[in-house]
Enzyme design. Sequence first.
Site, PDB file in Angstrom:
ATOM      1  N   ASN A 152       0.644  -1.236   0.048  1.00  0.00           N
ATOM      2  CA  ASN A 152       0.079   0.064   0.162  1.00  0.00           C
ATOM      3  C   ASN A 152       0.866   1.099   0.187  1.00  0.00           C
ATOM      4  OD1 ASN A 152       0.702  -0.601   2.633  1.00  0.00           O
ATOM      5  ND2 ASN A 152      -1.279   0.059   3.636  1.00  0.00           N
ATOM      6  N   GLU A 249       4.906  -4.419  11.858  1.00  0.00           N
ATOM      7  CA  GLU A 249       3.895  -3.762  11.567  1.00  0.00           C
ATOM      8  C   GLU A 249       2.718  -4.296  10.894  1.00  0.00           C
ATOM      9  OE1 GLU A 249       3.353  -0.689  12.627  1.00  0.00           O
ATOM     10  OE2 GLU A 249       5.666  -0.019  13.044  1.00  0.00           O
ATOM     11  N   CYS A 283      -3.351   0.332   6.946  1.00  0.00           N
ATOM     12  CA  CYS A 283      -3.276  -0.301   7.788  1.00  0.00           C
ATOM     13  C   CYS A 283      -4.224   0.247   9.487  1.00  0.00           C
ATOM     14  CB  CYS A 283      -1.813  -0.875   8.245  1.00  0.00           C
ATOM     15  SG  CYS A 283      -1.009   0.702   8.699  1.00  0.00           S
ATOM     16  N   GLU A 457       8.017   2.129  14.569  1.00  0.00           N
ATOM     17  CA  GLU A 457       8.673   2.527  13.560  1.00  0.00           C
ATOM     18  C   GLU A 457       8.703   4.466  13.775  1.00  0.00           C
ATOM     19  OE1 GLU A 457       7.041   0.777   9.662  1.00  0.00           O
ATOM     20  OE2 GLU A 457       9.223  -0.046   9.939  1.00  0.00           O
TER      21      GLU A 457
HETATM   22  P1  NAD Z   1       1.062  -9.849   3.488  1.00  0.00           P
HETATM   23  O1  NAD Z   1       1.230 -10.247   4.613  1.00  0.00           O
HETATM   24  O2  NAD Z   1       0.396 -10.657   2.477  1.00  0.00           O
HETATM   25  O3  NAD Z   1       2.606  -9.548   2.841  1.00  0.00           O
HETATM   26  C1  NAD Z   1       3.421  -8.899   3.201  1.00  0.00           C
HETATM   27  C2  NAD Z   1       4.710  -9.123   2.825  1.00  0.00           C
HETATM   28  O4  NAD Z   1       5.387 -10.279   3.358  1.00  0.00           O
HETATM   29  C3  NAD Z   1       4.902  -9.362   1.261  1.00  0.00           C
HETATM   30  O5  NAD Z   1       6.149  -8.686   0.781  1.00  0.00           O
HETATM   31  C4  NAD Z   1       4.892 -10.646   1.074  1.00  0.00           C
HETATM   32  O6  NAD Z   1       5.727 -11.187   0.162  1.00  0.00           O
HETATM   33  C5  NAD Z   1       5.859 -11.180   2.417  1.00  0.00           C
HETATM   34  N1  NAD Z   1       5.498 -12.543   2.968  1.00  0.00           N
HETATM   35  C6  NAD Z   1       4.658 -13.409   2.676  1.00  0.00           C
HETATM   36  N2  NAD Z   1       4.696 -14.576   3.375  1.00  0.00           N
HETATM   37  C7  NAD Z   1       6.179 -14.282   3.979  1.00  0.00           C
HETATM   38  C8  NAD Z   1       6.775 -15.242   4.528  1.00  0.00           C
HETATM   39  N3  NAD Z   1       6.438 -16.506   5.041  1.00  0.00           N
HETATM   40  N4  NAD Z   1       8.121 -15.237   4.924  1.00  0.00           N
HETATM   41  C9  NAD Z   1       8.528 -13.854   4.631  1.00  0.00           C
HETATM   42  N5  NAD Z   1       7.820 -13.013   3.788  1.00  0.00           N
HETATM   43  C10 NAD Z   1       6.701 -13.251   3.521  1.00  0.00           C
HETATM   44  O7  NAD Z   1       0.569  -8.278   3.415  1.00  0.00           O
HETATM   45  P2  NAD Z   1       0.150  -7.319   2.056  1.00  0.00           P
HETATM   46  O8  NAD Z   1      -1.213  -7.754   1.677  1.00  0.00           O
HETATM   47  O9  NAD Z   1       1.134  -7.013   1.222  1.00  0.00           O
HETATM   48  O10 NAD Z   1      -0.440  -6.058   2.820  1.00  0.00           O
HETATM   49  C11 NAD Z   1      -1.477  -5.924   3.575  1.00  0.00           C
HETATM   50  C12 NAD Z   1      -1.353  -5.993   5.002  1.00  0.00           C
HETATM   51  O11 NAD Z   1      -0.359  -5.118   5.626  1.00  0.00           O
HETATM   52  C13 NAD Z   1      -2.721  -5.567   5.898  1.00  0.00           C
HETATM   53  O12 NAD Z   1      -2.921  -6.514   6.781  1.00  0.00           O
HETATM   54  C14 NAD Z   1      -2.169  -4.251   6.460  1.00  0.00           C
HETATM   55  O13 NAD Z   1      -3.000  -3.714   7.676  1.00  0.00           O
HETATM   56  C15 NAD Z   1      -0.838  -4.609   6.651  1.00  0.00           C
HETATM   57  N6  NAD Z   1       0.135  -3.446   6.902  1.00  0.00           N
HETATM   58  C16 NAD Z   1       0.281  -2.762   7.974  1.00  0.00           C
HETATM   59  C17 NAD Z   1       0.891  -1.400   8.360  1.00  0.00           C
HETATM   60  C18 NAD Z   1       1.533  -1.122   9.443  1.00  0.00           C
HETATM   61  O14 NAD Z   1       2.286  -0.037   9.457  1.00  0.00           O
HETATM   62  N7  NAD Z   1       1.048  -1.664  10.610  1.00  0.00           N
HETATM   63  C19 NAD Z   1       1.383  -0.600   7.202  1.00  0.00           C
HETATM   64  C20 NAD Z   1       0.839  -1.289   5.893  1.00  0.00           C
HETATM   65  C21 NAD Z   1       0.012  -2.558   5.693  1.00  0.00           C
END
Ligand code: NAD
Length: 483
Positions: A152, A249, A283, A457
Amino acid sequence: MNTQPTASHFINGAYVEDTNGTPIDVIYPATGEKIATVYAATPDIIEQALTAARAAQAAWGAMTGTERGRILRRAADIMRERNHDLSILETYDTGKPYQETSVADATSGADALEYFGGLAASLTGEHIQLGEDWVYTRREPLGVCVGIGAWNYPTQIACWKGAPALACGNSIIFKPSETTPLSALKVAEILFEAGLPAGLYNVVQGMGEVGAALVTDPRVDKVSLTGSVPTGRKVYAAAADGMKHVTMELGGKSPIIVFEDADIENSVSGAIIGNFYSSGQVCSNGTRVFVHADIKVAFLNRLAERLDNAVIGDPMDPETSFGPMVSKRQLDIALGYIEKGKSEGARLVYGGNAIDGKGFYMQPTVFADVTDDMTIAREEIFGPVMSVLDFTDEDDVMARANDTEFGLAAGVFTRDLSRAHRVAANFQAGTCYINTYNDAPVEAPFGGVKNSGVGRENSKAAIEHYSQLKSVYVRMGDMEAPF
Ligand code: NAD
């Protein structure tokens, strides 16, 4: 604009390609068209990145903070100069309107580079006097950090992790989300151009497996993930096995409480920013909006009027204020939740449909009469779907607001000063807002409680998560021993 990057990865100060990796198509969400292809990192690419990051770190960590900071601040300046092009690229990558990317992505990344660049020179340990003996602490880097991003805010996440890591003397390997692989490469290019020695900021592409390979490597000392709670659990567990430092995060289902004395216009603005910015893909969004029964009708009426002003369309048009979802998959997830909301008895009061045509567009959507047990009030949707819930009593709404596995953010709208601070104190959330929502300046700590995350962060707090203290004991007199 040529959206195809020079190569998929940036390692040791140069673009690197290995077409043996799985091809990943990059799709422009506004049209569904392919705009680039990158290749997932092969074991050879991962090895190159780890070797480079390990080799470069010691000399970087030994430089003065002033020298490190100067490079980061130079990178911030370049980033600001190129804001227009970086924003266009971010819009191609994410589908977010240029109206947003031009003020919230590269600009926020540059803020982080500037802030941590400024802080680098002032990082110190302390002196602890013990009679005539003393202890001093050295603030040392952790070593090699791995950053894993969500889709995002690709530029922002690449900088929010890279800037404090580098300021503290670490090297970093950043793996962007496979959905948005383009802009982190530009961050790497800019840092290199600003004078960052090769090997300190590396970008490798790939799906979860590439992230997992990095997280489990013994040469990695710290992992910072931005992603969903299920991914967070896996990454945290893998990091624990190697006793690595972590920052998580993760997701949220944050509450906004609008009391009967709130300024309606401001609280509607808060609900809009907290639900529909970036088409709801934020998020910290306040997706459970608890509105006092006395003002519910006025709130919903004004909300609908304001939503009619949303300009939905071409994200490159500066007038557009609401763009497509990042992918067909994310669109389908959000539409699935809308069906669930309807079938569980929530009242659809605005939107609710996909928008026909090219790209992954849907309407901003509002449900009223939502109850705490409904799926749309419990699960993170990560789309433009707002749930409005009724309340009349402060203690009751407080308990309901906190009754969730998440704890990323929370907001309160009221004119009553004592109530505002009382509610903020009682929220179980890492970031609270009073009469505002979703601000995230680099000067303030950002992160979650409960399942929404671990660590913080931004701000000075991030320094604690990218450095460690070594205590050095010094005896001035003779040392005693029992025999
Ligand atoms: P996701 O969890 O599907 O993927 C996040 C990242 O993790 C990707 O780069 C993915 O390739 C990687 N990944 C997946 N499986 C992994 C593993 N087993 N080991 C290591 N890396 C792995 O999330 P998304 O769909 O890309 O993003 C949306 C989510 O992110 C939502 O839940 C949102 O709330 C959260 N988010 C949180 C923040 C925050 O600062 N708290 C900010 C933005 C988004």
